[in-house]
Scaffold this motif. Structure first.
Motif, PDB file in Angstrom:
ATOM      1  N   TYR A 244     133.534  33.215 -20.562  1.00  0.00           N
ATOM      2  CA  TYR A 244     132.427  33.825 -21.304  1.00  0.00           C
ATOM      3  C   TYR A 244     132.389  35.349 -21.170  1.00  0.00           C
ATOM      4  O   TYR A 244     131.466  35.983 -21.707  1.00  0.00           O
ATOM      5  CB  TYR A 244     131.104  33.233 -20.829  1.00  0.00           C
ATOM      6  CG  TYR A 244     131.013  31.750 -21.075  1.00  0.00           C
ATOM      7  CD1 TYR A 244     130.604  31.241 -22.303  1.00  0.00           C
ATOM      8  CD2 TYR A 244     131.355  30.837 -20.074  1.00  0.00           C
ATOM      9  CE1 TYR A 244     130.524  29.879 -22.534  1.00  0.00           C
ATOM     10  CE2 TYR A 244     131.276  29.471 -20.292  1.00  0.00           C
ATOM     11  CZ  TYR A 244     130.862  28.996 -21.520  1.00  0.00           C
ATOM     12  OH  TYR A 244     130.786  27.638 -21.736  1.00  0.00           O
ATOM     13  N   LYS A 245     133.340  35.924 -20.453  1.00  0.00           N
ATOM     14  CA  LYS A 245     133.471  37.375 -20.352  1.00  0.00           C
ATOM     15  C   LYS A 245     132.190  38.043 -19.829  1.00  0.00           C
ATOM     16  O   LYS A 245     131.697  39.027 -20.382  1.00  0.00           O
ATOM     17  CB  LYS A 245     133.852  37.974 -21.710  1.00  0.00           C
ATOM     18  CG  LYS A 245     135.064  37.343 -22.370  1.00  0.00           C
ATOM     19  CD  LYS A 245     136.298  37.411 -21.472  1.00  0.00           C
ATOM     20  CE  LYS A 245     137.497  36.742 -22.155  1.00  0.00           C
ATOM     21  NZ  LYS A 245     138.691  36.732 -21.271  1.00  0.00           N
ATOM     22  N   LYS A 253     120.087  35.034  -8.417  1.00  0.00           N
ATOM     23  CA  LYS A 253     119.383  33.923  -9.057  1.00  0.00           C
ATOM     24  C   LYS A 253     120.350  32.983  -9.767  1.00  0.00           C
ATOM     25  O   LYS A 253     120.225  31.758  -9.677  1.00  0.00           O
ATOM     26  CB  LYS A 253     118.346  34.466 -10.041  1.00  0.00           C
ATOM     27  CG  LYS A 253     117.177  35.178  -9.385  1.00  0.00           C
ATOM     28  CD  LYS A 253     116.136  35.578 -10.415  1.00  0.00           C
ATOM     29  CE  LYS A 253     114.939  36.235  -9.741  1.00  0.00           C
ATOM     30  NZ  LYS A 253     113.893  36.617 -10.721  1.00  0.00           N
ATOM     31  N   ILE A 254     121.329  33.555 -10.472  1.00  0.00           N
ATOM     32  CA  ILE A 254     122.307  32.711 -11.170  1.00  0.00           C
ATOM     33  C   ILE A 254     123.150  31.932 -10.174  1.00  0.00           C
ATOM     34  O   ILE A 254     123.426  30.733 -10.364  1.00  0.00           O
ATOM     35  CB  ILE A 254     123.186  33.586 -12.085  1.00  0.00           C
ATOM     36  CG1 ILE A 254     122.352  34.121 -13.259  1.00  0.00           C
ATOM     37  CG2 ILE A 254     124.375  32.793 -12.612  1.00  0.00           C
ATOM     38  CD1 ILE A 254     123.133  35.015 -14.200  1.00  0.00           C
ATOM     39  N   ASP A 285     121.684  35.234 -20.264  1.00  0.00           N
ATOM     40  CA  ASP A 285     121.508  35.797 -21.609  1.00  0.00           C
ATOM     41  C   ASP A 285     121.524  34.711 -22.687  1.00  0.00           C
ATOM     42  O   ASP A 285     122.207  34.845 -23.722  1.00  0.00           O
ATOM     43  CB  ASP A 285     122.606  36.834 -21.900  1.00  0.00           C
ATOM     44  CG  ASP A 285     122.569  37.989 -20.929  1.00  0.00           C
ATOM     45  OD1 ASP A 285     121.472  38.297 -20.423  1.00  0.00           O
ATOM     46  OD2 ASP A 285     123.639  38.568 -20.657  1.00  0.00           O
ATOM     47  N   ASP A 286     120.794  33.635 -22.427  1.00  0.00           N
ATOM     48  CA  ASP A 286     120.700  32.522 -23.385  1.00  0.00           C
ATOM     49  C   ASP A 286     122.058  31.914 -23.722  1.00  0.00           C
ATOM     50  O   ASP A 286     122.254  31.337 -24.799  1.00  0.00           O
ATOM     51  CB  ASP A 286     120.023  32.984 -24.682  1.00  0.00           C
ATOM     52  CG  ASP A 286     118.589  33.431 -24.435  1.00  0.00           C
ATOM     53  OD1 ASP A 286     117.976  32.896 -23.497  1.00  0.00           O
ATOM     54  OD2 ASP A 286     118.101  34.305 -25.175  1.00  0.00           O
ATOM     55  N   THR A 287     123.000  32.045 -22.806  1.00  0.00           N
ATOM     56  CA  THR A 287     124.334  31.481 -23.005  1.00  0.00           C
ATOM     57  C   THR A 287     124.440  30.149 -22.272  1.00  0.00           C
ATOM     58  O   THR A 287     124.200  30.076 -21.066  1.00  0.00           O
ATOM     59  CB  THR A 287     125.421  32.439 -22.495  1.00  0.00           C
ATOM     60  OG1 THR A 287     125.302  33.687 -23.177  1.00  0.00           O
ATOM     61  CG2 THR A 287     126.806  31.856 -22.724  1.00  0.00           C
ATOM     62  N   ASP A 288     124.789  29.103 -23.011  1.00  0.00           N
ATOM     63  CA  ASP A 288     124.991  27.788 -22.419  1.00  0.00           C
ATOM     64  C   ASP A 288     126.404  27.699 -21.864  1.00  0.00           C
ATOM     65  O   ASP A 288     127.378  28.107 -22.520  1.00  0.00           O
ATOM     66  CB  ASP A 288     124.763  26.695 -23.461  1.00  0.00           C
ATOM     67  CG  ASP A 288     123.341  26.699 -23.995  1.00  0.00           C
ATOM     68  OD1 ASP A 288     122.456  27.193 -23.279  1.00  0.00           O
ATOM     69  OD2 ASP A 288     123.124  26.221 -25.120  1.00  0.00           O
ATOM     70  N   VAL A 289     126.521  27.154 -20.657  1.00  0.00           N
ATOM     71  CA  VAL A 289     127.809  27.063 -19.971  1.00  0.00           C
ATOM     72  C   VAL A 289     128.193  25.607 -19.824  1.00  0.00           C
ATOM     73  O   VAL A 289     127.357  24.762 -19.479  1.00  0.00           O
ATOM     74  CB  VAL A 289     127.738  27.738 -18.583  1.00  0.00           C
ATOM     75  CG1 VAL A 289     128.998  27.485 -17.788  1.00  0.00           C
ATOM     76  CG2 VAL A 289     127.493  29.227 -18.742  1.00  0.00           C
ATOM     77  N   ASN A 290     129.453  25.308 -20.074  1.00  0.00           N
ATOM     78  CA  ASN A 290     129.951  23.947 -19.857  1.00  0.00           C
ATOM     79  C   ASN A 290     131.421  24.001 -19.485  1.00  0.00           C
ATOM     80  O   ASN A 290     132.198  24.772 -20.047  1.00  0.00           O
ATOM     81  CB  ASN A 290     129.712  23.075 -21.099  1.00  0.00           C
ATOM     82  CG  ASN A 290     130.429  23.601 -22.326  1.00  0.00           C
ATOM     83  OD1 ASN A 290     131.611  23.357 -22.523  1.00  0.00           O
ATOM     84  ND2 ASN A 290     129.715  24.354 -23.167  1.00  0.00           N
TER      85      ASN A 290
END
Length: 733
Positions: A244-245, A253-254, A285-290
């Motif tokens: 995701y760069k 927190k992340i 940043d509203d990015t979904d990770v999978n």
């Protein structure tokens, strides 16, 4: 009074209470048995356990975790742990570790004291509100130093608790196993117990019989569940940053959120060989990770750590004469022993299939409670003796002939139940320093220093007696000075002539050696004891502040509940009172109170909530009186309306009745024939046309009597008379 055993783990804490006939691991205030070993510091109060875990990702820098292994250590010993604690770590003037939270500096012992305060509250809530803990036994890892054991006891004292004994996890596991197994009288069992916890791995060999257990050897390393989680997190961070760069390695927190999700994934991989999908919504940043990960990939990541665990178990087996064929079983406990690769390594080294008859999470806490029950006078239990072993070699250092000399006091594997006596020749004044041997993996090897007083000699022979106290720390118990004093005596003879004593010449003097034994006074000068009184006062002040804040929050919740209850009661009259001024005014008051409650009154004191609740009660009382009078007025108006309707209906019925009677009368008159025996009066007809006889109508029948108006109709109308209700100035009527 409660009899309690506590297993304070780096990840979670378990509390067991001895009761009639059983030992029970009790639930916390969230109905969970494990209580997270986390302390969070809010603006107004502290949070411990589950509540602190919920706060961890909101205020990571105000939350402290993984602090258990740091008690009693210097900053340099834990400097490499980095951000593992959450809160910022610093060092004081004495080189001790401190945590910086909310403008305060707290030692690990103070944080652990907060956890002990939570332990006391949980016991009080679960054990019939018992205020006091009669007997308390706490376990620590086998690798804890004497300074760490003393720090645990000091932490409990800061919280107002008295620890009867501090035992090792090995002793607790041995007692838990020995009490739960049916071992015959002459049978002896050699059992290996491996505990892979959150911060490290402990392995012991124990010899069991029907009445006792003896720990033969122990080994440990610092590889545990935390290390495996770190590997998973690093792997996931690498995947996310490449895919995701983005850069997330510095976002606390992340990383906390990612660690919690990957911990669940790790548990799934223990039961599945398929690829496990990892999906995280809006990680950054509203990015979904999978992404996906499987067991083989995970085992490859932790291969070096698995090798370290294997080496530890091999060292354990090599340190004792017990061979694989002499083992009865291999018991595994600890959350990380559920990883198949760890089970496989243990089975390869020991040659036996692993057994899980002990509870992986609660066995240590149960062993502590069983030990506490054996110490308490509340219970009569079957004695089961545990003989712990020394994990680190300890030596005494002193000065002899101007040079520092060392003598071994206790070696690794020795029993701590047996006192130790050594004899030394040393210079005076005598100072005895206890320290760990050079072979021990501890960097700070100093333990304690004793100063001996009471003699003016320059050199002497001393007998030193040592013993382990209730927390497992080696102490100097007695110092005895032994020497041979030279005494010169002159033989005397009596003259038979003079009958007088006559001294012999100097050549006839004799010298005798007389033994001398002196018990000397000594004092422990280092390490300096902590100021428990001052720290306890500070903890009591924090406890009071927490209670005040809890009461404030409760009053706020009560006001909020009362507000919604009153609003619901008032809005039930909406259809009837929707246009009334009193109704609109109280609805407006509700809205103003709600806005205040969630804005300006968010941090208001308890008294403000009580005053607002009292005002709300008064307004509801006035409103209830108004509603009652309003309903009475409406009822009277309805009664008046119904009365007038009845009067009008009766009048209409009367008129209809009269009209009907008149119609009936006319019909009867038209249908009636002339009367028969009517006297005829002769009349002379003088008209021009034919004579038509005139028949006189019969006497009219008497019309039916018209009903007279009722007395009720003549009664004065109460609705038009003056009544105090309609003159009430309170409601504007």
């Amino acid at each position: 009074m409660s009899v309690v055993g506590v297993d304070i783990g780096s990840y979670s804490t378990h509390i067991a209470v001895a009761k009639l006939g059983a030992v029970e691991v009790i639930d916390n205030d969230y109905s969970l048995r494990p209580t997270p070993s986390i302390v969070a510091y809010g603006d107004r109060q502290r949070f411990v356990g589950v509540a602190a875990e919920n706060q961890k990702n909101l205020n990571p820098r105000q939350t402290i975790s993984n602090f258990k292994s740091c008690v009693g250590l210097n900053f340099k010993d834990v400097e490499t742990l980095g951000d593992r604690f959450g809160a910022t770590a610093s060092v004081d003037t004495k080189g001790k570790l401190l945590f910086e939270v909310r403008g305060h500096e707290l030692s690990p012992e103070q944080v652990l004291a907060t956890l002990f305060t939570k332990v006391r509250d949980i016991v009080k809530a679960n054990d019939d509100n018992e205020e006091l803990i009669d007997t308390l036994v706490v376990s620590v890892p086998v690798y804890f130093t004497q300074a760490q054991r003393q720090a645990v006891k000091d932490s409990a004292a800061i919280a107002g608790l008295n620890i009867n004994e501090v035992i090792s996890d090995a002793s607790a596991l041995a007692l838990s196993y020995g009490k739960s197994k049916d071992i015959s009288g002459d049978e002896k069992r050699n059992v290996v117990i491996v505990d892979v916890g959150h911060e490290g791995t402990q392995a012991i060999v124990v010899e069991f019989d029907s009445q006792s257990a003896r720990i033969l050897a122990s080994a440990h390393n610092n590889i545990g569940g935390r290390a495996f989680d770190d590997e998973l997190v690093n792997h996931a961070v690498s995947i996310i940053e490449d895919k995701y760069k983005v850069s997330i390695k510095d976002n606390v927190k992340i990383l906390n959120r990612l660690r919690n999700i990957l911990e669940k994934t790790k548990k799934q991989m223990s039961a599945n060989t398929n690829k496990i999908p990892v999906q995280i919504d809006s990680l950054m940043d509203d990015t979904d990770v999978n992404f996906t990960i499987d067991r083989a990939e995970f085992e490859k990541m932790i291969a070096t750590k698995i090798a370290t665990i294997k080496e530890t178990i091999e060292d354990l087996m090599a340190s004792t004469t017990v061979k694989s064929e002499d083992l009865f079983s291999v018991e595994i406990v600890g959350g990380s022993t559920r990883i198949p690769a760890i089970k496989q390594v243990i089975e390869e080294v020991t040659g036996l299939q692993t057994s899980t008859t002990l509870n992986a999470d609660e066995a240590i806490a149960r062993g502590c409670a069983l030990y506490a029950a054996s110490l308490s006078s509340k219970f009569i239990t079957k004695k089961y003796h545990i003989t712990p072993a020394v994990h680190y070699g300890i030596e005494a250092m002193f000065v002899h002939g101007g040079q520092h000399e060392k003598v071994l006091v206790s070696d690794k594997g020795d029993s701590i139940n047996e006192p130790v006596s050594i004899e030394i020749t040393a210079d005076l004044p005598l100072n005895v320093a206890l320290q760990y041997t050079d072979s021990s993996p501890i960097e700070d090897k100093f333990i304690s220093l004793y100063k001996v007083d009471g003699t003016e000699a320059k050199r002497g022979v001393f007998n030193l007696k040592f013993g382990f106290d209730t927390i497992g720390a080696l102490e100097l118990k007695e110092v005895v000075m032994t020497a041979e004093e030279q005494l010169t005596k002159k033989r005397k003879s009596v003259s038979p002539d003079r009958g007088e004593d006559m001294e012999e010449s100097e050549n006839d003097e004799t010298t005798e050696l007389v033994p001398c034994r002196t018990v000397l006074v000594f004092a422990k000068s280092m390490p300096e004891p902590r100021n428990i009184v001052e720290l306890r006062d500070e903890e009591m002040s924090m406890i009071h502040a927490d209670q005040v804040e809890i009461q404030r929050q409760e009053e706020k919740n009560n006001l909020e509940e009362l507000l919604f209850k009153c609003r619901h009661e008032v809005e039930e009259h909406n259809e009837q009172l929707g246009e009334e001024e009193v109704y609109t005014n109280i609805i407006q008051f509700f809205e103003e109170t709600e806005n205040w409650l969630y804005e300006e009154g968010e941090g208001a004191p308890k008294s403000s909530y009580l005053d607002m609740a009292q005002t709300l009660h008064k307004k509801m009382k006035v409103f209830s009186v108004w509603v009652e009078k309003f309903q009475q007025m409406k009822a009277r108006e309805e009664e008046k309306r119904l009365f007038l309707e009845r009067q009008q209906q009766r009048q209409q019925e009367q008129e209809e009745y009269e009209e009907q009677m008149r119609q009936n009368y006319h019909q009867q008159q038209q249908q009636r024939s002339p009367p028969r025996n009517v006297r005829k009066i002769p009349v002379v007809y003088e008209g021009d046309g034919d004579y038509v006889p005139f028949h006189q109508p019969p006497q009219a029948q008497q019309a039916p009597k018209r009903p007279s108006p009722t007395r009720f109709a003549h009664r004065p109308d109460p609705f038009f008379s003056s009544h105090p209700f309609f003159g009430d100035s309170m409601f504007g009527w």
